[in-house]
Design an enzyme around this catalytic site. Structure first.
Site, short mmCIF file in Angstrom:
data_model
loop_
_atom_site.label_atom_id
_atom_site.label_comp_id
_atom_site.label_asym_id
_atom_site.label_seq_id
_atom_site.Cartn_x
_atom_site.Cartn_y
_atom_site.Cartn_z
N HIS A 49 45.01 37.37 42.16
CA HIS A 49 44.58 38.55 42.27
C HIS A 49 42.63 38.92 41.69
O HIS A 49 42.41 39.52 41.94
CB HIS A 49 44.88 39.61 41.30
CG HIS A 49 44.95 39.39 39.53
ND1 HIS A 49 45.31 38.12 39.07
CD2 HIS A 49 43.54 40.06 38.86
CE1 HIS A 49 44.75 38.78 37.91
NE2 HIS A 49 43.85 39.19 37.98
C1 UD1 Z 1 41.33 44.23 36.33
C2 UD1 Z 1 40.81 43.32 35.25
C3 UD1 Z 1 41.07 41.90 35.63
C4 UD1 Z 1 42.31 41.81 34.62
C5 UD1 Z 1 43.20 42.31 36.64
C6 UD1 Z 1 45.32 42.33 36.05
C7 UD1 Z 1 38.45 44.34 35.36
C8 UD1 Z 1 36.93 43.59 35.62
N1 UD1 Z 1 39.31 43.48 35.73
O1 UD1 Z 1 41.68 43.73 37.37
O2 UD1 Z 1 40.68 41.45 34.04
O3 UD1 Z 1 43.00 40.29 34.93
O4 UD1 Z 1 43.44 43.87 35.97
O5 UD1 Z 1 45.71 43.48 36.59
O6 UD1 Z 1 38.55 45.09 34.79
N2 UD1 Z 1 44.44 49.22 42.02
C9 UD1 Z 1 45.81 50.38 42.13
N3 UD1 Z 1 46.39 50.71 41.63
C10 UD1 Z 1 46.73 50.50 40.07
C11 UD1 Z 1 45.19 49.57 39.55
C12 UD1 Z 1 44.63 49.31 40.86
O7 UD1 Z 1 45.96 50.16 43.65
O8 UD1 Z 1 47.31 51.04 39.36
C13 UD1 Z 1 43.62 48.73 43.08
C14 UD1 Z 1 43.08 49.48 43.70
O9 UD1 Z 1 42.47 48.91 45.10
C15 UD1 Z 1 41.55 48.46 43.02
C16 UD1 Z 1 41.82 47.19 42.20
O10 UD1 Z 1 42.95 47.36 42.66
O11 UD1 Z 1 40.46 49.33 43.42
C17 UD1 Z 1 41.50 47.00 41.76
O12 UD1 Z 1 41.63 47.35 40.17
P1 UD1 Z 1 40.75 46.88 39.66
O13 UD1 Z 1 41.47 47.86 37.70
O14 UD1 Z 1 39.08 47.71 39.65
O15 UD1 Z 1 40.44 45.34 38.43
P2 UD1 Z 1 42.14 43.89 38.86
O16 UD1 Z 1 41.53 43.33 40.43
O17 UD1 Z 1 43.54 45.22 38.20
#
Ligand code: UD1
Length: 361
Positions: free
Chosen positions: A206
């Protein structure tokens, strides 16, 4: 004393769960509350972890959701500040390195509330990683820094953090792993997926550096398809990875032999980890869990903030060249396994140590 612990994203839940349990010993003296920022909000990224880890409903839910780094961090800060002004806690406890970690510690510090950072001192020395920025800034403003491995102690000392703020206590993520092993041992997930214990490869990917561009995803698809010629491959897809595979129309190019699933809950995922022949990952926490379990782990990153998993454990840091990664995977699958042992103080008691220290300050 009143302490608010913060959870935001998936890897936070299993770190706060043992801390919450450990605070029960002091329930007459310490009120421990949980604030969920809502950084992760999908049922499979959040709710299932509260159930599996027996966490109570959070006392506060900020509901910030996704967004750019600035939006997400700023939204958490604005909402968290309201809670802090209302609740006036003595301390805010943050874990790990996600955006919610820096957002809440910064908010607390500006209100002169003591900040506790659990999993302090880890450094990848790669400032392109958002997590590295979050880690350094959080440590800089923390009043109590709880460290999981020796490298963390050295890093903090080099950065000039005074000794009396630093405590080497072990790893709360491993506390959860140990606590829930009996449950994961009876999980039915292998039957559900039709895989045999000890003979499949588990994949989790991821990191933006691996999954955000079409070029890197095309290479990943080729790599995963090649692995699926060797063994059953189980691939629970993170929403970021799935969205991008869809965006670049690459999801359908993955071999139909690969077992693609939604994100998996804590207990079932540990069951898959424990019994995998090999795990290929870019996660931080999985490098530690495989080290504890003695499971072979190949990490598709150029750096790790958790060097003990390589120096002491079963982790191999391979980089992002997938041709090299394929050779390394085949090597493991052909029986060339890396031996490892368990880092110091990863014994299931880190949360108790943290809470004992906090109760005496
Ligand atoms: C975040 C953390 C990362 C961690 C990871 C674990 C930061 C900078 N990054 O990354 O360190 O390793 O979580 O999973 O804080 N989304 C969904 N549903 C959710 C959450 C996210 O669909 O419940 C999608 C959305 O499109 C979002 C994308 O995932 O834009 C990324 O989510 P985000 O929380 O920004 O970062 P992660 O890649 O999950």
């Amino acid at each position: 004393m009143k302490i608010i612990s913060v959870v935001g994203a998936r890897p936070n839940f299993m770190k706060v769960a043992p801390i919450h349990k450990a605070f029960k010993k002091y329930e007459n003296e310490i009120t421990h509350l949980i604030c969920h920022t809502g950084q992760h909000y999908d049922e499979k990224m959040s709710k299932v972890f509260f159930e599996d880890l027996e966490l109570p409903q959070p006392d506060f839910y900020l509901g910030v959701g996704s967004g750019s780094h600035a939006e997400q961090t700023a939204n958490v800060m604005v909402e968290f500040e309201k809670i802090l002004i209302e609740e006036k806690p003595d301390m805010v406890l943050v874990v790990g390195d996600v955006n919610s970690t820096i957002a809440c510690s910064l908010t607390a510090k500006k209100l002169h509330i003591k900040v506790v950072h659990v999993e302090a001192g880890l450094r990848s020395f790669d400032m392109e990683m958002p997590e590295e920025v979050n880690r350094i800034l959080t440590d800089r403003i923390s009043d109590y820094l709880f460290v999981t491995e020796k490298s963390g102690l050295e890093n903090l000392k080099k950065e000039g953090v005074s000794d009396e703020k630093i405590f080497f206590v072990g790893n709360v993520m491993i506390d959860s792993l140990i606590h829930y092993l009996p449950k994961s041992e009876v999980s039915n997930i292998h039957n559900e997926f039709g895989v045999e214990k000890g003979s499949y490869v588990l994949i989790t990917l991821h990191r933006p550096s691996n999954v955000d561009t079409k070029e890197s995803l095309e290479k990943l698809v080729r790599f995963l398809n090649a692995l699926s010629n060797e063994r059953k491959v189980v691939f629970p897809i993170h929403p970021r990875t799935k969205n991008n595979l869809n965006k670049f129309e690459l999801l359908e190019r993955l071999s139909s032999d690969i077992i693609l699933t939604d994100p998996i809950g804590y207990i079932d995922f540990q069951a898959l980890t424990q019994n995998a022949e090999l795990i290929v990952t870019d996660s931080g926490g999985i490098q530690e869990e495989t080290t504890y379990l003695g499971v072979q782990c190949i990490t598709l990153r150029t750096s790790t903030e958790r060097p003990s998993t390589v120096d002491v454990g079963t982790n191999q840091l391979i980089g992002v060249d997938l041709t090299k990664a394929e050779i390394a995977c085949l090597d493991v699958l052909n029986g060339n396994k890396k031996k490892g042992s368990i880092p110091e103080l990863w014994d299931g008691k880190a949360a108790e140590r943290i809470v004992d220290i906090l109760s005496h300050v």
